[in-house]
Write an enzyme that holds these catalytic residues in place. Structure first.
Site, PDB file in Angstrom:
ATOM      1  CB  SER A   1      66.176  48.356  31.594  1.00  0.00           C
ATOM      2  OG  SER A   1      65.261  48.466  32.661  1.00  0.00           O
TER       3      SER A   1
ATOM      4  CE1 TYR B   1      62.068  48.175  28.185  1.00  0.00           C
ATOM      5  CE2 TYR B   1      62.391  47.899  30.558  1.00  0.00           C
ATOM      6  CZ  TYR B   1      62.642  48.593  29.386  1.00  0.00           C
ATOM      7  OH  TYR B   1      63.471  49.687  29.393  1.00  0.00           O
TER       8      TYR B   1
END
Length: 343
Positions: free
Chosen positions: A145, A170
């Site tokens: 990501s 995350y």
């Protein structure tokens, strides 16, 4: 060259499109997803129905189901944390390569439910790596990501930048995935390729993402929350561009030998352009023919002010650069949204 590929997260946004594209190219795909309730499961089942898997079948854990309209596609509902079921799946199918797109997504949700990120993104990813190691997988392509760049201030983001300051759990789990993949590639000789996705949007997109949230609110006369008082910029990347990059990387590695220097790679997958949030909102307003009611909000914990991908490595190695203009991507999303949610 037709091969058998495991795609995890197959009921998810990117996993659905990657599975569909691989099937159109003649490959054999086994899709895996646990179909958790992080967002509307009805959308996940609707994606699977496009691949020929009925909801009544997909609701069953453990059983592998054959698609009704795609002879080369089957689906199994399973979590990556299933340390017994996952090896059985690898043993049964002898996959040529693995595309791991399953993960607990969402930056803000990681503040509320951190355990879900540890289970799926850490324990689950380790299980995938162990299966790749034990069942002779040649290449693991996995989702990372853009959030790994965290507090980096240098723009645009390059894969050579240090990514040691994540601002969300995350992001930390995604960086951990890259570290784990590096160790396994070095120790056991299979290739691993991490893909740092930048703000993916488009038809069939996630309801927790800005594109969906803004469109749904504007259409239904609800105010939208504009964080950091609109002073945000994002490298919005259209789903077809993401899919093309993933499939190209999967296919290119199938017919060539891997040198030790090639075993571990990370790529940015972005549109190479940072778009101001207010411009993005304006595109949605123009497409819907409706002005948004805006609630200006402070910066959210775990968020960053700007993202922008340098994709020089992707161009060099795969002769590809995402390039869908934001207005075209917004139009395609809104067209799909109005059709899917016509009620």
């Amino acid at each position: 060259m037709r091969v058998k590929i495991l795609v995890t997260g197959a009921a998810g946004f990117i996993g659905f499109f990657v599975s569909k594209s691989l099937l159109e190219k003649g490959h054999s795909v086994v899709g895996l997803d646990n179909i958790n309730d992080y967002y509307d499961v009805g959308l996940k089942y609707a994606r699977l129905e496009q691949l020929g898997i009925a909801r009544s079948e997909a609701e069953i854990f453990g059983n592998e189901m054959q698609s009704s309209n795609e002879p080369n596609f089957s689906f199994v509902r399973m979590a990556l944390e299933d340390r017994e079921g996952l090896p059985h799946l690898f043993e049964k199918h002898a996959f040529d390569t693995v595309c791991n797109l399953a993960a607990q997504a969402g930056v803000r949700y990681s503040l509320e439910n951190p355990e879900a990120y540890v289970d799926s993104n850490l324990v689950g990813f380790l299980n995938i790596l162990e299966c790749c190691r034990n069942y002779g997988i040649n290449h693991l392509v996995y989702a990372s990501s853009s959030s790994v760049y965290g507090l980096n201030e240098k723009i645009p983001f390059e894969t050579t930048d240090a990514v040691d300051h994540p601002v969300s759990l995350y992001a930390a789990t995604k960086k951990s995935n890259e570290l784990l993949a590096h160790a396994y590639s070095h120790l056991y000789g299979f290739k691993s390729t991490g893909l740092r996705f930048f703000t993916v949007y488009g038809p069939w997109g996630r309801p927790d993402m800005a594109m969906f949230l803004f469109t749904d609110a504007i259409r239904n006369n609800r105010p939208i929350k504009v964080f950091n008082h609109g002073k945000l910029e994002r490298d919005f990347t259209y789903i077809d561009d993401i899919t093309e990059a993933v499939v190209r990387i999967l296919e290119t590695s199938l017919d060539r030998k891997i040198s030790p220097k090639e075993r571990y790679k990370v790529y940015n997958i972005g549109n190479s352009k940072s778009v101001k949030l207010m411009e993005f909102i304006m595109s949605i307003e123009e497409t819907l023919g409706k002005e948004a009611q805006k609630e200006m909000m402070p910066m959210q914990p775990g968020d960053v002010e700007k993202t922008w991908a340098n994709v020089d490595d992707l161009i060099k190695d795969y002769d590809y650069s995402p390039n869908t203009p934001i207005k075209l991507g917004v139009q395609r999303f809104v067209d799909w949204y109005l059709k899917f949610y016509k009620g």
